[in-house]
Scaffold this motif. Structure first.
Motif, short mmCIF file in Angstrom:
data_model
loop_
_atom_site.label_atom_id
_atom_site.label_comp_id
_atom_site.label_asym_id
_atom_site.label_seq_id
_atom_site.Cartn_x
_atom_site.Cartn_y
_atom_site.Cartn_z
N PRO A 1 2.61 6.45 13.61
CA PRO A 1 1.96 5.79 14.76
C PRO A 1 0.61 5.16 14.39
O PRO A 1 0.28 4.10 14.90
CB PRO A 1 1.78 6.94 15.76
CG PRO A 1 2.84 7.92 15.42
CD PRO A 1 2.97 7.84 13.92
N MET A 2 -0.17 5.81 13.51
CA MET A 2 -1.46 5.22 13.14
C MET A 2 -1.26 3.89 12.43
O MET A 2 -1.94 2.90 12.73
CB MET A 2 -2.24 6.18 12.23
CG MET A 2 -3.63 5.66 11.88
SD MET A 2 -4.58 6.77 10.84
CE MET A 2 -4.05 6.25 9.20
N PHE A 3 -0.30 3.83 11.51
CA PHE A 3 -0.08 2.57 10.78
C PHE A 3 0.60 1.53 11.66
O PHE A 3 0.41 0.33 11.46
CB PHE A 3 0.68 2.83 9.48
CG PHE A 3 -0.20 3.41 8.42
CD1 PHE A 3 -0.96 2.60 7.60
CD2 PHE A 3 -0.33 4.79 8.27
CE1 PHE A 3 -1.82 3.13 6.64
CE2 PHE A 3 -1.17 5.33 7.31
CZ PHE A 3 -1.92 4.50 6.50
N LEU B 1 0.84 -1.20 0.00
CA LEU B 1 0.00 0.00 0.00
C LEU B 1 0.87 1.25 0.00
O LEU B 1 1.88 1.31 0.72
CB LEU B 1 -0.89 0.01 1.25
CG LEU B 1 -1.70 1.28 1.54
CD1 LEU B 1 -2.74 1.52 0.47
CD2 LEU B 1 -2.37 1.16 2.92
N ILE B 2 0.48 2.21 -0.81
CA ILE B 2 1.06 3.55 -0.76
C ILE B 2 -0.05 4.47 -0.28
O ILE B 2 -1.11 4.53 -0.90
CB ILE B 2 1.57 4.00 -2.15
CG1 ILE B 2 2.70 3.08 -2.62
CG2 ILE B 2 2.03 5.45 -2.12
CD1 ILE B 2 3.11 3.30 -4.07
N ALA C 1 0.66 -2.47 10.39
CA ALA C 1 1.27 -2.51 9.06
C ALA C 1 2.78 -2.48 9.21
O ALA C 1 3.32 -2.11 10.25
CB ALA C 1 0.79 -1.30 8.25
N ILE C 2 3.47 -2.88 8.15
CA ILE C 2 4.93 -2.81 8.11
C ILE C 2 5.30 -1.57 7.28
O ILE C 2 5.15 -1.59 6.05
CB ILE C 2 5.53 -4.08 7.49
CG1 ILE C 2 5.12 -5.30 8.30
CG2 ILE C 2 7.05 -3.96 7.40
CD1 ILE C 2 5.47 -6.62 7.64
N VAL C 3 5.73 -0.52 7.95
CA VAL C 3 5.97 0.76 7.29
C VAL C 3 7.42 0.84 6.84
O VAL C 3 8.34 0.49 7.60
CB VAL C 3 5.62 1.92 8.23
CG1 VAL C 3 5.84 3.26 7.54
CG2 VAL C 3 4.17 1.81 8.70
N LYS D 1 0.93 -5.86 6.30
CA LYS D 1 1.00 -5.36 4.92
C LYS D 1 2.06 -4.27 4.82
O LYS D 1 2.07 -3.32 5.60
CB LYS D 1 -0.35 -4.79 4.49
CG LYS D 1 -0.42 -4.43 3.00
CD LYS D 1 -1.75 -3.81 2.63
CE LYS D 1 -2.92 -4.72 2.90
NZ LYS D 1 -3.01 -5.89 2.01
N PRO D 2 2.99 -4.37 3.85
CA PRO D 2 3.98 -3.30 3.64
C PRO D 2 3.30 -2.02 3.19
O PRO D 2 2.45 -2.05 2.30
CB PRO D 2 4.88 -3.86 2.55
CG PRO D 2 4.69 -5.34 2.59
CD PRO D 2 3.25 -5.54 2.99
N VAL D 3 3.67 -0.92 3.81
CA VAL D 3 3.05 0.38 3.53
C VAL D 3 4.13 1.44 3.36
O VAL D 3 5.08 1.51 4.15
CB VAL D 3 2.09 0.80 4.66
CG1 VAL D 3 1.52 2.19 4.39
CG2 VAL D 3 0.96 -0.21 4.80
N LEU D 4 3.98 2.26 2.34
CA LEU D 4 4.84 3.42 2.12
C LEU D 4 4.00 4.66 2.39
O LEU D 4 2.91 4.80 1.84
CB LEU D 4 5.35 3.41 0.67
CG LEU D 4 6.49 4.34 0.27
CD1 LEU D 4 6.97 3.98 -1.13
CD2 LEU D 4 6.12 5.80 0.30
N LEU D 5 4.50 5.57 3.22
CA LEU D 5 3.76 6.76 3.61
C LEU D 5 4.26 7.98 2.85
O LEU D 5 5.47 8.14 2.64
CB LEU D 5 3.91 7.01 5.11
CG LEU D 5 3.46 5.89 6.03
CD1 LEU D 5 3.75 6.26 7.48
CD2 LEU D 5 1.99 5.59 5.83
#
Length: 197
Positions: free
Chosen positions: A127-129, A74-75, A134-136, A104-108
């Protein structure tokens, strides 16, 4: 094929938030073959409010929620308002089912008027993710107004690094080796060039 969901909370058309989201998605695709599916929250604003009131997503929002839940990565990109993510952005993640983002891998990413808002990525989004388990990625990308159209390579470098990090996470590759800044130092004479006076 790897699927990447892109959530953009930009409100205007055209949107610098959407532009940043598209650049981050392209950076991931340069490293790993991936199908990108964009969720433009602006199109779902009323449905998100209805979901908050009724507890049930209308069909179009159901599709958007499923797109995010079923993606390999997820982006998530938001404009920064009043030192934090937008209300629309937070409300969308409030209506996701529990555990939708667990593991889930996530890019912020975030956009704002000045670089002074960049810390919102670390004190609000990350902090929310983390709460959502999620894995940020280590690199989160902030783009201020001054980053667009300038000659500074900084934004492009941050986008490329973050895209590679998310690609590595979704493809299961180990993190790339760190580069040591002392392996190839800039000669002292070069650093002083033009400073003699």
């Amino acid at each position: 094929m790897t699927t990447i969901a892109v959530v953009s909370a930009g409100l205007s058309e055209p949107s610098s938030t959407r532009l940043l989201a598209d650049r981050l998605a392209a950076a991931v695709q340069r490293t790993v073959p991936a199908q990108v599916r964009v969720v433009n929250l602006r199109e779902h604003a009323h449905d998100i409010a209805d979901n908050l009131l009724t507890g049930f997503p209308p069909p179009a929002l159901r599709t958007a929620i499923d797109t995010v839940a079923e993606a390999d990565g997820l982006i998530a990109v938001t404009p920064i308002f009043n030192a934090s993510y937008s209300g629309l952005f937070k409300s969308f993640f409030d209506v996701l089912e529990p555990d939708s983002l667990a593991g889930k891998p996530v890019l912020l990413g975030a956009t704002g008027g000045t670089a002074r808002h960049s810390l919102a990525l670390e004190h609000a989004l990350r902090p929310m993710f983390a709460y959502l388990r999620a894995i940020v990625t280590p690199t989160a990308v902030f783009a201020a107004t001054e980053d667009w159209g300038g000659h500074d390579q900084g934004l492009a470098d941050r986008v490329a690094r973050a895209g590679t990090e998310l690609a590595d996470l979704v493809s299961g590759k180990p993190s790339r080796a760190k580069t040591n800044g002392f392996d190839d130092p800039i000669p002292f004479e070069q650093l002083l060039r033009g400073k003699a006076g």
